[in-house]
Design a protein around this motif. Structure first.
Motif, PDB file in Angstrom:
ATOM      1  N   HIS A   1       0.837  -1.200   0.000  1.00 10.76           N
ATOM      2  CA  HIS A   1       0.000   0.000   0.000  1.00 10.76           C
ATOM      3  C   HIS A   1       0.881   1.262   0.000  1.00 10.76           C
ATOM      4  N   PRO A   2       0.376   2.379  -0.516  1.00  7.72           N
ATOM      5  CA  PRO A   2       1.185   3.599  -0.629  1.00  7.72           C
ATOM      6  C   PRO A   2       1.256   4.437   0.649  1.00  7.72           C
ATOM      7  N   GLY A   3       0.582   4.033   1.685  1.00 11.09           N
ATOM      8  CA  GLY A   3       0.577   4.811   2.918  1.00 11.09           C
ATOM      9  C   GLY A   3       1.840   4.611   3.735  1.00 11.09           C
ATOM     10  N   ILE A   4       1.861   5.195   4.921  1.00 12.00           N
ATOM     11  CA  ILE A   4       3.006   5.072   5.829  1.00 12.00           C
ATOM     12  C   ILE A   4       3.052   3.648   6.380  1.00 12.00           C
ATOM     13  N   LYS A   5       4.211   3.031   6.276  1.00  8.52           N
ATOM     14  CA  LYS A   5       4.367   1.646   6.740  1.00  8.52           C
ATOM     15  C   LYS A   5       4.479   1.616   8.266  1.00  8.52           C
ATOM     16  N   GLU A   6       3.932   0.551   8.865  1.00  9.01           N
ATOM     17  CA  GLU A   6       3.886   0.459  10.319  1.00  9.01           C
ATOM     18  C   GLU A   6       5.186  -0.045  10.930  1.00  9.01           C
ATOM     19  N   ARG A   7       6.029  -0.723  10.128  1.00 11.26           N
ATOM     20  CA  ARG A   7       7.284  -1.240  10.659  1.00 11.26           C
ATOM     21  C   ARG A   7       8.316  -1.313   9.551  1.00 11.26           C
ATOM     22  N   SER A   8       9.550  -1.555   9.919  1.00 11.93           N
ATOM     23  CA  SER A   8      10.628  -1.582   8.922  1.00 11.93           C
ATOM     24  C   SER A   8      10.959  -2.989   8.458  1.00 11.93           C
ATOM     25  N   PHE A   9      10.513  -3.996   9.234  1.00 10.29           N
ATOM     26  CA  PHE A   9      10.818  -5.379   8.876  1.00 10.29           C
ATOM     27  C   PHE A   9       9.558  -6.211   9.070  1.00 10.29           C
ATOM     28  N   TYR A  10       9.268  -7.047   8.080  1.00 10.68           N
ATOM     29  CA  TYR A  10       8.032  -7.836   8.113  1.00 10.68           C
ATOM     30  C   TYR A  10       8.349  -9.322   8.053  1.00 10.68           C
ATOM     31  N   ARG A  11       7.739 -10.063   8.965  1.00 11.09           N
ATOM     32  CA  ARG A  11       7.922 -11.510   8.990  1.00 11.09           C
ATOM     33  C   ARG A  11       6.601 -12.199   8.664  1.00 11.09           C
ATOM     34  N   ASN A  12       6.739 -13.426   8.196  1.00  9.25           N
ATOM     35  CA  ASN A  12       5.569 -14.265   7.941  1.00  9.25           C
ATOM     36  C   ASN A  12       4.516 -13.518   7.123  1.00  9.25           C
ATOM     37  N   ALA A  13       3.299 -13.363   7.656  1.00 11.10           N
ATOM     38  CA  ALA A  13       2.220 -12.711   6.897  1.00 11.10           C
ATOM     39  C   ALA A  13       1.899 -11.321   7.436  1.00 11.10           C
ATOM     40  N   GLU A  14       2.844 -10.698   8.137  1.00 11.78           N
ATOM     41  CA  GLU A  14       2.583  -9.390   8.742  1.00 11.78           C
ATOM     42  C   GLU A  14       2.331  -8.310   7.681  1.00 11.78           C
ATOM     43  N   GLY A  15       3.072  -8.378   6.571  1.00  9.80           N
ATOM     44  CA  GLY A  15       2.864  -7.400   5.506  1.00  9.80           C
ATOM     45  C   GLY A  15       1.492  -7.538   4.875  1.00  9.80           C
ATOM     46  N   LEU A  16       1.074  -8.768   4.662  1.00 11.03           N
ATOM     47  CA  LEU A  16      -0.254  -9.033   4.117  1.00 11.03           C
ATOM     48  C   LEU A  16      -1.327  -8.497   5.064  1.00 11.03           C
ATOM     49  N   ALA A  17      -1.134  -8.705   6.358  1.00 14.27           N
ATOM     50  CA  ALA A  17      -2.102  -8.221   7.350  1.00 14.27           C
ATOM     51  C   ALA A  17      -2.213  -6.700   7.311  1.00 14.27           C
ATOM     52  N   GLU A  18      -1.084  -6.012   7.168  1.00 20.70           N
ATOM     53  CA  GLU A  18      -1.113  -4.547   7.126  1.00 20.70           C
ATOM     54  C   GLU A  18      -1.856  -4.053   5.896  1.00 20.70           C
ATOM     55  N   ASP A  19      -1.680  -4.747   4.775  1.00 20.51           N
ATOM     56  CA  ASP A  19      -2.415  -4.352   3.571  1.00 20.51           C
ATOM     57  C   ASP A  19      -3.916  -4.589   3.729  1.00 20.51           C
ATOM     58  N   VAL A  20      -4.290  -5.670   4.402  1.00 21.76           N
ATOM     59  CA  VAL A  20      -5.711  -5.922   4.662  1.00 21.76           C
ATOM     60  C   VAL A  20      -6.301  -4.768   5.472  1.00 21.76           C
ATOM     61  N   LYS A  21      -5.545  -4.284   6.437  1.00 25.31           N
ATOM     62  CA  LYS A  21      -6.006  -3.149   7.240  1.00 25.31           C
ATOM     63  C   LYS A  21      -6.163  -1.903   6.371  1.00 25.31           C
ATOM     64  N   TYR A  22      -5.152  -1.593   5.566  1.00 31.42           N
ATOM     65  CA  TYR A  22      -5.171  -0.387   4.729  1.00 31.42           C
ATOM     66  C   TYR A  22      -6.337  -0.429   3.741  1.00 31.42           C
ATOM     67  N   TYR A  23      -6.486  -1.549   3.041  1.00 32.18           N
ATOM     68  CA  TYR A  23      -7.530  -1.619   2.013  1.00 32.18           C
ATOM     69  C   TYR A  23      -8.917  -1.821   2.623  1.00 32.18           C
ATOM     70  N   GLY A  24      -8.973  -2.314   3.862  1.00 33.64           N
ATOM     71  CA  GLY A  24     -10.255  -2.341   4.567  1.00 33.64           C
ATOM     72  C   GLY A  24     -10.742  -0.937   4.842  1.00 33.64           C
ATOM     73  N   GLU A  25      -9.829  -0.064   5.253  1.00 37.59           N
ATOM     74  CA  GLU A  25     -10.184   1.340   5.479  1.00 37.59           C
ATOM     75  C   GLU A  25     -10.573   2.007   4.164  1.00 37.59           C
TER      76      GLU A  25
END
Length: 973
Positions: free
Chosen positions: A208-232
């Motif tokens: 997503h083009p917004g501000i990222k929540e962390r600098s390093f992503y493990r497992n499915a954390e990046g996917l989860a953040e995108d679900v949050k962004y696109y849910g909004e």
């Protein structure tokens, strides 16, 4: 007979209490638990699945004795512990009491095996804890043991009834290739979302083009953040289109006035009044008028009846007398589906309501509005403008799948004029769901557009085609959004009600239980509020699961029936088949399928190209579908035999299969362990070619619930451990089978007792060794040469268990044996002295002896056992010159009832010394009498609870010092 394989841990012993405790605790875990990703019914606890898989794959130490003895550290430890073990054995032997008295003298090899088994148990005990489910150190320790037992090559795990995906998910967590299949497309989609999709995007940052929540992503954390962004993103788009359908409400002046966001609109269904004078009026029928019940902040609606204008309106009341609140609690309901007309007091019975509903004359009236306030909920009078707006909405589409006909004792929707799934929603609820589904195609394009500025491959292959690039990622986001939409449907139908309890005051979901009951007053939530059930809240439930997933191995879930599915080479079977008539999975899942189909049809066309979930092929014994109970049972037995036969025929013999069986509590309570469903299922297992070599009862109720309710809840499920039956299996007679049972079952039961299996679980646990005898033969022949049925075998196994528990009584002191017989005949009630005298003489004692022991009261020609709270409060076992096992147990039970797992309980157990094992045996005996012969559930509960805590009490007792003050401790609490 030599074993062509190494025995696995699950075939010998597992730390059952630790597994059950973790499984029970898991019920209280909400955020992040995979069960909250999408509703599915009767899932097995993840802790149990994780432990069972580990125990299926790891060698039992008894299969590796030479390796153990070659380990110098382990050998040295065994040599150091052996003298103590022998001394304990000799003491037990000398006392001639307890199951341990019949055990052979421990050897060096026995001690080494026990030490190693305890080490493996410790791994399981860590593994099953919820907080360790994402602990890489704990998980890697378990994976290392699996690799060691599997020669470094991890076998694939396959669940052909994957359902909610618990077993494949836990296989993947343990690093095993995970496979599953199910006939139901909703279940398949849940499985894909948990174990198939996340590995494709493991360790990937969000796009997503917004501000990222962390600098390093493990497992499915990046996917989860995108679900949050696109849910909004979806929420904002939906608000732009239909936000006007959700207006704010004016607050009363007492709350400061102004506008507030609505949490929910509370509606009552209406029917025409049955009174001819008011037949043209729709009158409300409501189960309750209560809105909030916090002490001091009670709120309820009062119906205001105007017979002149033929109108009923509502006003919100706060506070009120106890009498007013009691009346409000039941609305205008006077029984199941029966009401009173508020205008005329005429009876509105269930048949009238059903007839009006089927004629399409159900309506709705707004009773109250719940708004967001600065300090909590604010209940506001119904507003005509709000009601008019809601009732004027017309949705473009509604699901047109038909709801199944009424079955069992559940009120299905068609009984009340709702033949289609879409009829369970208001027009406004349909509009928001339609809007969200319509946005998915735009969302997919937006995700692919945003992916252009990332390292994600820009290929066009979607998820269904095995893609791992931008198109597949966009599909994945849509899949998870469809789950949020389905969660919104669950929180947004007219089956939802308002929970007015003090701790809640919130929207209940549609599936508050495994059925769809009719509701009369319902709550229509606002998806744009900040309260329970709003859309972003549903998105958050989904993303919290995703961010905790650990896709450490590949996974795949497909749609296929279990009877013909092909398994990968070397697959280990671990599966949870449907209970034969407990849950109509396909009937219930159509509620979600009706929304998932338009949402995901373009992404998974093969899954969602059908109009409804498969029904006729579903392996559930549904009488209304198959033309009666017998035909349904035959269908289930044949299909399950084929499915389990397919497992046995197409998998190897290196690992045992684990098959979960979910108990239908009411049936087992009525029929015992030879209940129809249980026997039918076991018959299918045996006829499919498996020998049952173990049974482990799994309990998922909270430990404190059992004691609080005064009941002895049966295990929720049993894990069957199965091996392929030997080709050379013999045929034996009934008499030979009984002789084998008498020879093999008692030592097996003694081992179960030594492992502190709770008395309530003993009948199910004893099935394992008993069925091990029965199922290893090709057939057991009755006197007329017919094959013995599983049901008969279960009855014989249970009879042997009863005989064993009865036989233990002979090892107790005479006073205790008298008390047991008296309890069996009279409970805690009085009986004639003459009868007591005869019982005592038969045991070589007199009634005065039992009285002197402090067990009974004898006066005025009557005898009775003393209740626990009547026993000597200053009793001390070391000073009792007439010590009995009965008194030792009753004192321990009394203290355990009051203090639970306490220092005092542990200290008393230690002070019992060599009597402790006999005390445990007596607890088993008295549980059996109380639960099965006297039907005294509350008395049985205390013995069951003591044994359930025995392991921990024993461990605590080992650390207790009895010197000084503790030595003189009295039984005072």
């Amino acid at each position: 007979m030599s074993q062509p394989y190494k025995k696995k841990l699950i075939e010998v012993a597992i730390p059952l209490e630790a597994i059950n405790a973790a499984s029970a605790r898991e019920k209280s875990i909400r955020h992040g638990h995979p069960s909250t990703l999408h509703l599915w019914w009767a899932r097995r606890p993840l802790a149990a699945c994780r432990a069972v898989l580990f125990a299926q794959l790891v060698d039992d130490p008894s299969s590796c004795v030479d390796e153990l003895m070659a380990d110098p550290k382990l050998r040295a430890r065994a040599e150091a512990e052996l003298p103590g073990r022998v001394a304990a054995w000799e003491k037990s032997k000398a006392s001639a009491q307890g199951a341990a008295a019949n055990a052979p003298e421990p050897t060096l090899e026995d001690v080494a095996v026990e030490i190693e088994r305890k080490r493996l148990f410790a791994i399981i005990e860590d593994l099953v804890k919820w907080e360790n489910s994402t602990n890489e150190e704990v998980l890697e320790r378990a994976r290392a043991e699996i690799r060691r037992s599997c020669g470094g090559v991890l076998p694939p795990v396959y669940d052909p009834f994957s359902g909610g995906g618990s077993i494949p998910l836990e296989a993947q967590r343990l690093g095993l290739p995970a496979y599953g299949s199910d006939l139901n497309p909703v279940a398949v989609m849940i499985g894909k979302a948990m174990i198939e999709i996340p590995p494709k995007f493991k360790d990937m940052p969000p796009i997503h083009p917004g501000i990222k929540e962390r600098s390093f992503y493990r497992n499915a954390e990046g996917l989860a953040e995108d679900v949050k962004y696109y849910g909004e993103w979806m929420r904002e788009k939906a608000w732009e289109r239909i936000g006007h359908l959700y207006p704010q409400v004016d607050l009363p002046k007492e709350f400061g006035g102004g506008k507030a966001t609505v949490i929910a609109w509370i509606w009552a269904r209406t029917v025409p009044s049955p009174d001819p004078a008011f037949s043209d009026v729709q009158v409300p029928i409501a189960s309750s008028f209560v809105l909030g019940s916090k002490p001091g902040k009670e709120a309820w609606v009062e119906p205001i009846v105007d017979k002149q204008t033929k109108k009923v309106r509502f006003r919100v009341r706060r506070g009120g007398t106890k009498a007013e609140l009691a009346v409000a609690k039941d609305g205008n309901k006077v029984g199941r589906g029966n009401f009173v007309c508020p205008l005329s007091s005429a009876a509105i019975d269930v048949d009238y309501v059903r007839a009006q509903a089927q004629a399409g004359r159900l309506g709705a009236q707004l009773m109250a509005i719940v708004a967001e306030g600065p300090r909590g909920r604010i209940y506001v009078d119904s507003d005509d403008a709000h009601a008019t707006l809601a009732l004027s909405v017309r949705a473009e589409w509604k699901p047109e799948g038909r709801v199944p006909a009424p079955s069992h004792d559940v009120d299905r929707l068609p009984m009340y004029g709702m033949p289609l799934w879409g009829d369970a929603f208001t027009q406004r609820q349909l509009s928001i769901l339609n809007t969200m589904i319509g946005l998915l195609s735009e969302l997919r394009q937006q995700v692919m557009e945003d992916a252009k500025d990332t390292k994600l491959h820009l290929d066009e292959a979607g998820l269904a085609d095995g893609g791992i690039g931008a198109a597949a990622y966009a599909d994945a986001i849509c899949v998870f959004m469809s789950f949020a939409i389905n969660r919104s449907a669950d929180r947004g139908s007219t089956i939802c009600t308002w929970d007015s309890s003090p701790k809640m005051e919130a929207l209940r979901n549609t599936f508050a239980r495994q059925a769809l009951p009719m509701t009369w007053d319902y709550a229509e939530g606002n998806p744009f509020s900040s309260a329970t059930g709003n859309f972003l809240n549903n998105v958050e439930w989904v993303l919290r699961v995703i961010e905790k997933l650990m896709p450490s191995s590949p996974g795949r879930v497909v749609q296929h029936d279990a009877q013909t599915v092909e398994f990968p080479d070397g697959a280990v079977i671990s599966t949870d088949p449907p209970y034969y008539d407990n849950i109509g999975y396909s009937d219930l899942s159509d509620f979600f399928f009706s929304w998932m189909r338009p949402a995901l049809r373009t992404i998974y066309p093969s899954l969602f190209g059908i109009l409804a979930t498969p029904k006729n092929e579903e392996l559930v014994a549904t009488p209304y579908r198959h033309g009666g109970k017998k035909a349904a049972e035959d269908f289930f037995l044949l299909g399950m035999r084929k499915a389990i036969g397919n497992m046995a025929a197409r998998t190897g013999s290196e690992y045992p299969a684990a098959i979960y069986y979910a108990f239908k509590q009411s049936e087992v309570a009525q029929e015992g362990i030879s209940s129809t469903g249980w026997a039918t299922f076991l018959q299918a297992v045996v006829e499919a070619g498996y020998a049952v070599v173990g049974t482990w009862p799994m309990r998922t109720e909270m430990a404190n619930r059992m004691i609080a309710s005064g009941t002895n809840a049966l295990a929720n499920s049993v894990v069957l451990v199965c091996r392929k039956k030997e080709v050379s299996a013999e045929v034996i007679t009934r008499a030979e089978f009984i002789r084998a049972l008498k020879r093999e079952l008692p030592p097996a039961i003694a081992e179960l007792q030594a492992a502190n299996i709770a008395p309530a679980d003993m009948p199910q646990s004893a099935i394992g060794p008993g069925m091990g005898v029965y199922s290893r033969y090709r057939a057991v022949l009755e006197a007329d040469d017919s094959a013995m049925t599983v049901k008969t075998a279960l009855q014989l196994i249970n009879a042997e268990l009863d005989e064993y528990l009865g036989g233990i009584q002979g090892e107790f002191d005479a006073d205790t044996r008298f008390a047991i017989t008296w309890f069996e005949q009279n409970g805690m009630g009085k009986g004639d002295f003459g009868v007591a005298d005869s019982l005592a003489r038969a045991r070589g004692i007199a009634v005065d002896s039992v009285k002197h022991a402090g067990i009974v009261e004898s006066a005025a020609g009557k005898v009775r056992l003393l209740k626990r709270d009547e026993l000597d409060p200053d009793w001390a076992p070391e000073e009792d010159g007439h010590l009995t096992v009965w008194e030792c147990l009753q004192h321990l039970v009394r203290l355990h009832e009051r203090t639970g797992l306490s220092h005092d309980s542990a200290a008393l157990l230690k002070r019992l010394g060599p009597q402790a094992e006999a005390v445990k045996d007596l607890a088993y005996c008295l549980y059996d009498i109380a639960a099965n012969k006297r039907r005294e559930a509350s008395e049985a509960t205390v013995y069951n609870a003591l044994i359930a805590d025995w392991s921990e009490l024993s461990q605590m007792a080992a650390t207790v010092s009895l010197e000084g003050r503790n030595r003189q401790m009295r039984f005072e609490v």
